[in-house]
Enzyme design. Structure first.
Site, mmCIF file in Angstrom:
data_model
loop_
_atom_site.group_PDB
_atom_site.id
_atom_site.type_symbol
_atom_site.label_atom_id
_atom_site.label_comp_id
_atom_site.label_asym_id
_atom_site.label_seq_id
_atom_site.Cartn_x
_atom_site.Cartn_y
_atom_site.Cartn_z
ATOM 1 C CE LYS A 53 2.415 10.613 -39.122
ATOM 2 N NZ LYS A 53 2.798 11.835 -38.419
ATOM 3 C CD GLN A 97 1.950 13.620 -35.429
ATOM 4 O OE1 GLN A 97 2.616 12.757 -35.998
ATOM 5 N NE2 GLN A 97 1.094 14.389 -36.066
ATOM 6 C CG ASP A 120 8.083 14.702 -39.946
ATOM 7 O OD1 ASP A 120 7.246 14.389 -40.801
ATOM 8 O OD2 ASP A 120 7.846 14.823 -38.736
HETATM 9 N N1 GUN Z 1 1.609 17.295 -37.496
HETATM 10 C C1 GUN Z 1 0.813 17.480 -38.578
HETATM 11 N N2 GUN Z 1 1.426 17.028 -39.697
HETATM 12 C C2 GUN Z 1 2.621 16.533 -39.291
HETATM 13 C C3 GUN Z 1 3.692 15.923 -39.987
HETATM 14 O O1 GUN Z 1 3.684 15.733 -41.207
HETATM 15 N N3 GUN Z 1 4.735 15.547 -39.215
HETATM 16 C C4 GUN Z 1 4.773 15.758 -37.880
HETATM 17 N N4 GUN Z 1 5.865 15.386 -37.225
HETATM 18 N N5 GUN Z 1 3.814 16.318 -37.204
HETATM 19 C C5 GUN Z 1 2.734 16.709 -37.921
#
Ligand code: GUN
Length: 281
Positions: A53, A97, A120
């Site tokens: 990211k 995350q 998100d």
């Molecule tokens: N963990 C696995 N996929 C995601 C996601 O799309 N966003 C976040 N914040 N954590 C994750």
């Protein structure tokens, strides 16, 4: 028939290029988009996702800060950081995350994020906006990427049978709502569904998001269907999806590979949400 391969990597690259131009325009206007990512603990998969990211942000000019916190981070410390980021006007998007270490309550943490910065789309306000059809909210990035992939295939959605396998809050449920918003007829299958294979065989668009390696077999798929594989499972050191790719590509009309299908789209959609959040400022 052999399925057309849906090139998620290539489509995501196109989207990132479009976004880079928007970031440049916003930056000239003094609105440099900012995404802050919070990573708690040492989950190795999460560390890889967060690095990807950060790299993707940097490549298109988004200002990205990663907050790496120890496994022992307390509830108060984490909520304190989120509060600070909520107030920081240079931060347009906040992403915590998941998963979090077990002593932290994920719902409480997500609820603490300002919904206007919840790129998100996990905050109940944004989940609720999707549910009532309010297009103003943020949508979870993976299902947003799935919809974008299907749209860019030129596949019809309205009136089509869409079957989603999996009912998670992150993928299955929001994917079903997104396709419903596009006027598809949507079925959600889960672990208690009586005959998942029979449900899948009715699908014009089949979305697999269960986290079970190669669950979906050739005889579960209607000839010509569009098959979108959200699964990322590590089997014998190799990444495989929820779809038995080699089998299913013999009957599907179009199919996403793993890796290189949905995965790159998730990040592209996160960047898009961050750019939108900055543009709204
Ligand atoms: N963990 C696995 N996929 C995601 C996601 O799309 N966003 C976040 N914040 N954590 C994750």
């Amino acid at each position: 028939m052999t399925a057309r391969i849906i090139d998620g990597k290539g489509i995501a690259a196109e989207i990132r290029k479009e976004l880079a131009q928007k970031v440049a325009d916003l930056t000239v206007q003094g609105k440099l988009p900012g995404l802050d990512v919070v990573l708690v603990g040492d989950n190795p998969a999460s560390a890889v996702y967060v690095r990807n990211k950060e790299k993707a942000c940097r490549e298109i000019g988004i200002n990205s800060t990663i907050h790496r916190l120890s496994e022992a981070t307390t509830r108060e410390e984490l909520l304190g950081l989120i509060d600070r980021l909520n107030r920081d006007t240079t931060v347009h998007g906040i992403l915590v995350q998941l998963p979090l270490p077990s002593h932290l309550d994920e719902d409480e943490v997500i609820n603490a994020i300002d919904p206007e910065k919840d790129v998100d789309g996990f905050h109940p306000i944004n989940a609720g906006k999707l549910q009532v059809g309010d297009a103003d909210g943020f949508v979870p990035c993976t299902p947003a990427g799935v919809l974008e992939l299907v749209k860019r295939q030129g596949a019809a959605i309205q009136g089509q049978q869409v079957v989603v396998v999996g009912r998670s809050n992150i993928v299955g449920k929001p994917a079903a709502l997104l396709f419903l918003r596009e006027n598809a007829t949507v079925t959600i299958c889960h672990s208690r569904t009586k005959d998942v294979a029979a449900e899948c065989r009715r699908a014009d668009i089949l979305i697999a998001a269960v986290g079970r390696p190669q669950l979906i077999k050739k005889d579960w798929v209607k000839p010509g269907a569009v098959v979108i594989d959200v699964g990322i499972n590590r089997v014998d050191g190799k990444l495989v999806g929820d779809v038995d790719y080699e089998e299913v590509r013999q009957v599907a009309g179009a199919i996403t590979p793993v890796p290189g299908g949905v995965g790159p789209m998730t990040i592209a959609m996160l960047l898009k949400a961050t750019v939108e959040a900055a543009a709204r400022e």
